[in-house]
Design a protein around this motif. Structure first.
Motif, PDB file in Angstrom:
ATOM      1  N   ILE A   1      41.245  45.627  42.076  1.00 29.68           N
ATOM      2  CA  ILE A   1      41.819  44.479  42.774  1.00 29.68           C
ATOM      3  C   ILE A   1      41.070  43.225  42.332  1.00 29.68           C
ATOM      4  O   ILE A   1      39.835  43.170  42.430  1.00 29.68           O
ATOM      5  CB  ILE A   1      41.726  44.654  44.302  1.00 29.68           C
ATOM      6  CG1 ILE A   1      42.435  45.946  44.738  1.00 29.68           C
ATOM      7  CG2 ILE A   1      42.353  43.454  45.006  1.00 29.68           C
ATOM      8  CD1 ILE A   1      42.258  46.257  46.210  1.00 29.68           C
ATOM      9  N   ASP A   2      41.794  42.223  41.861  1.00 29.55           N
ATOM     10  CA  ASP A   2      41.176  41.011  41.311  1.00 29.55           C
ATOM     11  C   ASP A   2      40.512  40.198  42.415  1.00 29.55           C
ATOM     12  O   ASP A   2      40.973  40.171  43.572  1.00 29.55           O
ATOM     13  CB  ASP A   2      42.234  40.170  40.610  1.00 29.55           C
ATOM     14  CG  ASP A   2      41.622  38.999  39.862  1.00 29.55           C
ATOM     15  OD1 ASP A   2      41.658  37.880  40.392  1.00 29.55           O
ATOM     16  OD2 ASP A   2      41.089  39.215  38.750  1.00 29.55           O
TER      17      ASP A   2
ATOM     18  N   GLU B   1      36.767  43.851  43.377  1.00 32.54           N
ATOM     19  CA  GLU B   1      35.667  43.032  42.868  1.00 32.54           C
ATOM     20  C   GLU B   1      35.631  41.709  43.629  1.00 32.54           C
ATOM     21  O   GLU B   1      36.607  41.318  44.279  1.00 32.54           O
ATOM     22  CB  GLU B   1      35.822  42.774  41.360  1.00 32.54           C
ATOM     23  CG  GLU B   1      37.019  41.926  41.008  1.00 32.54           C
ATOM     24  CD  GLU B   1      37.094  41.613  39.509  1.00 32.54           C
ATOM     25  OE1 GLU B   1      36.172  41.974  38.775  1.00 32.54           O
ATOM     26  OE2 GLU B   1      38.113  41.016  39.097  1.00 32.54           O
ATOM     27  N   GLY B   2      34.494  41.057  43.578  1.00 35.25           N
ATOM     28  CA  GLY B   2      34.349  39.764  44.250  1.00 35.25           C
ATOM     29  C   GLY B   2      34.110  39.896  45.739  1.00 35.25           C
ATOM     30  O   GLY B   2      34.370  38.936  46.489  1.00 35.25           O
ATOM     31  N   VAL B   3      33.620  41.031  46.200  1.00 30.58           N
ATOM     32  CA  VAL B   3      33.354  41.224  47.634  1.00 30.58           C
ATOM     33  C   VAL B   3      32.021  40.534  47.967  1.00 30.58           C
ATOM     34  O   VAL B   3      30.974  40.883  47.415  1.00 30.58           O
ATOM     35  CB  VAL B   3      33.280  42.728  47.986  1.00 30.58           C
ATOM     36  CG1 VAL B   3      32.968  42.904  49.474  1.00 30.58           C
ATOM     37  CG2 VAL B   3      34.588  43.406  47.603  1.00 30.58           C
TER      38      VAL B   3
ATOM     39  N   SER C   1      35.547  51.692  47.035  1.00 33.81           N
ATOM     40  CA  SER C   1      34.602  51.277  45.992  1.00 33.81           C
ATOM     41  C   SER C   1      34.620  49.753  45.909  1.00 33.81           C
ATOM     42  O   SER C   1      35.687  49.131  45.982  1.00 33.81           O
ATOM     43  CB  SER C   1      34.980  51.876  44.636  1.00 33.81           C
ATOM     44  OG  SER C   1      34.959  53.289  44.693  1.00 33.81           O
ATOM     45  N   PHE C   2      33.380  49.189  45.737  1.00 29.50           N
ATOM     46  CA  PHE C   2      33.267  47.732  45.815  1.00 29.50           C
ATOM     47  C   PHE C   2      32.313  47.203  44.735  1.00 29.50           C
ATOM     48  O   PHE C   2      31.436  47.916  44.253  1.00 29.50           O
ATOM     49  CB  PHE C   2      32.761  47.312  47.199  1.00 29.50           C
ATOM     50  CG  PHE C   2      33.462  47.989  48.334  1.00 29.50           C
ATOM     51  CD1 PHE C   2      34.696  47.530  48.794  1.00 29.50           C
ATOM     52  CD2 PHE C   2      32.896  49.106  48.958  1.00 29.50           C
ATOM     53  CE1 PHE C   2      35.338  48.172  49.853  1.00 29.50           C
ATOM     54  CE2 PHE C   2      33.547  49.739  50.003  1.00 29.50           C
ATOM     55  CZ  PHE C   2      34.768  49.275  50.457  1.00 29.50           C
ATOM     56  N   GLN C   3      32.507  45.907  44.468  1.00 31.06           N
ATOM     57  CA  GLN C   3      31.649  45.216  43.503  1.00 31.06           C
ATOM     58  C   GLN C   3      31.612  43.750  43.899  1.00 31.06           C
ATOM     59  O   GLN C   3      32.639  43.147  44.181  1.00 31.06           O
ATOM     60  CB  GLN C   3      32.203  45.374  42.072  1.00 31.06           C
ATOM     61  CG  GLN C   3      31.424  44.636  41.000  1.00 31.06           C
ATOM     62  CD  GLN C   3      32.061  44.807  39.618  1.00 31.06           C
ATOM     63  OE1 GLN C   3      32.838  45.731  39.399  1.00 31.06           O
ATOM     64  NE2 GLN C   3      31.727  43.918  38.693  1.00 31.06           N
TER      65      GLN C   3
END
Length: 808
Positions: free
Chosen positions: A727-728, A762-764, A780-782
């Motif tokens: 996810i962007d 991403e961007g969390v 899952s996160f980044q």
């Protein structure tokens, strides 16, 4: 012909003067027109330029009966004649003349007229008459012979001409003074004349003295009175004239002689043309004599060349030009024309001689060579070379107004036509486009083809019809958009096409040709980015962006050579907060610029193709790091995600390179995750799926990055051998405040679940964002909530700290 018709130079004028005792005439059988030389007019006491109404007009009535049949027979069969007759001069006085005639023939041998000469002679009669004539002539040579031809008297001049004194000549036969080969013939002529009491006349070469003597005799009771003349000069002149006339008449080059009149209206009059003129122009001699050479000019005759001839004639000097003339039937031809003045002994200009060589074949060959060198073979438009020449001329010539516009035209989606219908139909379309472009500009503007589907138009403000370059270019661009937007009828196919146009103006400031071409090209690409089928004008801001990009590209190459790139790693975590892997992120630390953002230099690397070697380096570094972690139990579970650009993925050897680096570092393929962008789906989807399948077969994990912002299609997505959707960050950023972003995130997560794919966001950056995503099924996160991207040393320290914080 005129006595000066054969004049080419001063020597010829001198010869004509020496032969002035002859008056020359010419009769055209088709026209019946008679022309005289000025000398013949003088014999008849007529003014120069006089011409009789018919050939026998001035012949004495009693002599016409014997001359007319001879003239008629010569015109019919070509039989020459030589006759003594009386003529009646314009002042009423009668004189005796010797009239000679011979036939004129064309190149095929057909008789087209009769030409000849007249020479005034002494009247036939008693010796006393001849002797009185001789006395009146003073210095001439006279003698008498008896009826057997033996000399009975001689004057001093006769002795001088015969080269012997009277004591040796007295009693000697007349014919013995000449060479042996002609003595018998002279004797027969003499005896025949004595027997018939007719005049006696002949010319022979005196071999002993190497001179020609003319002998005339008048019979009387005791013998014959003889008049002797040295005619060597005349014979030489006549031979030279005959040789010269024969040579000129048979030249393949056109010869025209005009009088020395002024070059203005109506211009010098033609007095002579040769046979080559008649053959090559289609005009008969009689049709052009007395007319101006302007009759050979036509609509395409070069005014500049004529002005060059005019200027030379006004200064009495030669001129040489290449000129377009016209035949009688209207057909144009090229002639290499050499015009020279002719003077007499007093340096008085008398005539102009023009010698022209037909160079039509040479000119056509030159035009063909020039066309091959400067014109496009397919469209017949000017090519790049000719366009560059005209651009340089427009900018460099201070005598011309330096204002105008340069337009770049590129067909939209031309490659699709070539790929689907073939190059033959593509070529047909380019030819039709060329025709339409020509119809959109004024005469004198340049439409050129650079190559492929790129065309250029040069609009010049030439001064004769001034226009505002911007307004004129806009009007032409509108016409082009309309014309090229109309459908094209190709064999078995109706094709629709549009174009993009870039325009730059010149004239307000100094610019080079190279700068103009770049500016028009930039404006055209701006039109492409604006949606195609439109026109864009170049502006300085566009140039500033391009210049900055060019500088950035140059710095990129230097950065690659000097190892200015590094790799940072950003952790990726699971729902329990534990690291499951990292994403390898390329960084560029410039010595002067500092840290350059990836969104600035990655597009430039793509554009310059540096992304391919850089991408290989990142891939190799990531696999090396995986190999290092595989040796540590606390690290071997980690994966590394590597971004792959479109250009890198489409490289023919990409799959082999991935396999090679996996084998080189002996890593588990599933620990290498390749992140692909959705732009791969824009073109060549079948090839993309096949390559992804090959990578999947190796065991490599595949993730679709930036999902939802590009070219997503469910029909494509279900065919891709993916492991993960990403996810962007653009949707994550406002996921709590923007219902649309939240809905998109939910949809992506739901789609991943239905396709049995992992999903990562991403961007969390906040706990609230993570919680929302977790509730929707994303585990899952980044992002910065967990850790920012770190160099490998700092990352290792971060992993160690994280491990210490986890309860045993």
């Amino acid at each position: 012909m005129h006595s000066n018709d054969l004049a080419q130079d001063a020597d010829l004028v001198s010869m004509l003067e020496q032969a002035a005792a002859l008056g020359v005439w010419r009769l055209g059988t088709a026209t019946g027109r008679v022309t005289w030389t000025d000398r013949l007019a003088a014999i008849h006491a007529a003014p120069p330029g006089y011409a009789p109404g018919h050939a026998l007009e001035h012949v004495a009535p009693e002599d016409r009966a014997k001359l007319e049949p001879l003239l008629r027979e010569c015109a019919a069969s070509g039989a020459p004649f030589d006759q003594e007759v009386q003529v009646v001069r314009l002042d009423g006085k009668r004189v005796w003349v010797r009239a000679l005639g011979q036939a004129m023939r064309d190149a095929d041998g057909a008789i087209v007229g009769v030409q000849g000469a007249m020479q005034e002679i002494a009247p036939p009669g008693r010796p006393g008459t001849l002797m009185r004539m001789g006395a009146s002539l003073g210095g001439d040579a006279f003698a008498t012979v008896d009826r057997n031809g033996a000399f009975t008297s001689l004057n001093e001049r006769a002795e001088e001409l015969l080269g012997t004194d009277s004591r040796q000549l007295m009693g000697r036969r007349l014919w013995n003074s000449f060479q042996k080969t002609v003595r018998l013939r002279v004797e027969e002529q003499f005896r025949s004349a004595i027997a018939a009491s007719k005049p006696f006349e002949f010319e022979e070469l005196d071999a002993r003295l190497s001179r020609w003597l003319e002998v005339r005799g008048v019979a009387f009771a005791g013998g014959m009175a003889i008049h002797l003349s040295d005619v060597s000069a005349r014979r030489k002149s006549q031979e030279q004239l005959r040789l010269l006339e024969g040579s000129i008449s048979r030249l393949n080059d056109i010869v025209i002689i005009t009088e020395a009149g002024p070059f203005g209206e109506p211009g010098p009059r033609i007095v002579f043309v040769n046979e080559a003129f008649e053959r090559r122009t289609g005009y008969d001699r009689e049709e052009v004599i007395g007319r101006s050479p302007r009759l050979l000019q036509g609509p395409n005759t070069q005014r500049r060349a004529l002005d060059q001839i005019r200027a030379a004639m006004e200064e009495w000097r030669p001129a040489r030009v290449d000129l377009i003339n016209y035949r009688k039937n209207g057909e144009p031809y090229w002639v290499d024309l050499d015009v020279s003045p002719v003077w007499d002994r007093e340096r008085k200009l008398t005539h102009w001689v023009a010698v022209g060589r037909d160079v039509t074949e040479r000119k056509l060959a030159e035009e063909k060579i020039q066309h091959l060198a400067f014109y496009d073979a397919l469209t017949k438009l000017p090519n790049r070379q000719l366009l560059m020449d005209r651009l340089h001329a427009a900018l460099a010539d201070p005598a011309r107004p330096r204002e105008g516009a340069l337009m770049f035209i590129d067909l939209d989606n031309f490659k699709v036509l070539n790929d689907t219908l073939g190059h033959q139909k593509g070529d047909m379309l380019l030819q039709l486009v060329a025709e339409r472009l020509r119809s959109c500009v004024a005469k004198g503007d340049t439409v050129a083809r650079l190559g492929g589907d790129e065309f250029v138009i040069l609009l010049e403000n030439r001064g004769d019809k001034p226009f505002d370059p911007a307004t004129g270019a806009r009007a032409v661009a509108d016409r082009i958009l309309a014309a090229l937007g109309e459908p094209y009828v190709l064999p078995g196919y109706l094709h629709h096409s549009t174009c993009s146009i870039g325009v730059t103006l010149f004239g307000k400031s100094d610019r080079t040709v190279s700068e103009l071409l770049k500016q028009a090209d930039l404006a055209m690409y701006q039109a492409k980015r604006a949606g195609r089928n439109t026109v864009c004008f170049f502006d300085p801001e566009m140039q500033a962006v391009v210049s900055a990009n060019a500088a950035l590209s140059s710095d990129l190459r230097q950065a690659w050579r000097e190892n200015q790139f590094r790799i940072d790693y950003q952790p990726q975590v699971g729902v329990d907060g534990q690291m499951i892997g990292v994403e390898a992120l390329l960084r560029w630390l410039h010595p002067q610029r500092g840290m350059v953002p990836p969104d600035q230099f990655i597009p430039a690397a793509e554009e310059t193709s540096l992304i391919i070697p850089i991408g290989r380096w990142v891939l190799d570094a990531a696999c090396a790091q995986l190999a290092a972690w595989a040796r540590r139990p606390d690290r071997r579970h980690l994966s590394i995600a590597v971004n792959v650009s479109v250009r890198q993925f489409r490289h023919p050897e990409f799959v082999d390179e991935v396999l090679q680096v996996i084998r080189q570092w002996d890593i588990q393929p599933n620990k290498l995750k390749l992140e692909l962008t959705e732009s791969l789906l824009a073109d060549g989807i079948d090839v993309t799926i096949a390559k992804m399948g090959s990578l999947k077969d190796m065991g490599v994990a595949l993730s679709l990055d930036d999902f939802g912002i590009g070219y997503s299609s469910l029909s494509y997505l279900k065919r891709l051998p993916l492991d993960q959707l990403k996810i962007d960050r653009e949707f994550v950023k406002d996921i709590l405040t923007d219902a649309n972003d939240a809905a998109i995130a939910k949809t992506v997560i739901g789609l991943a679940q239905s396709l049995h794919l992992d999903v990562i966001a991403e961007g969390v950056e906040t706990e609230e964002q993570r919680d929302f995503l977790e509730k929707q099924g994303c585990y899952s996160f980044q992002g910065y909530l967990f850790c920012k991207p770190l160099p490998i040393d700092e990352l290792e320290a971060f992993i160690d700290r994280s491990a210490e914080m986890v309860p045993a």
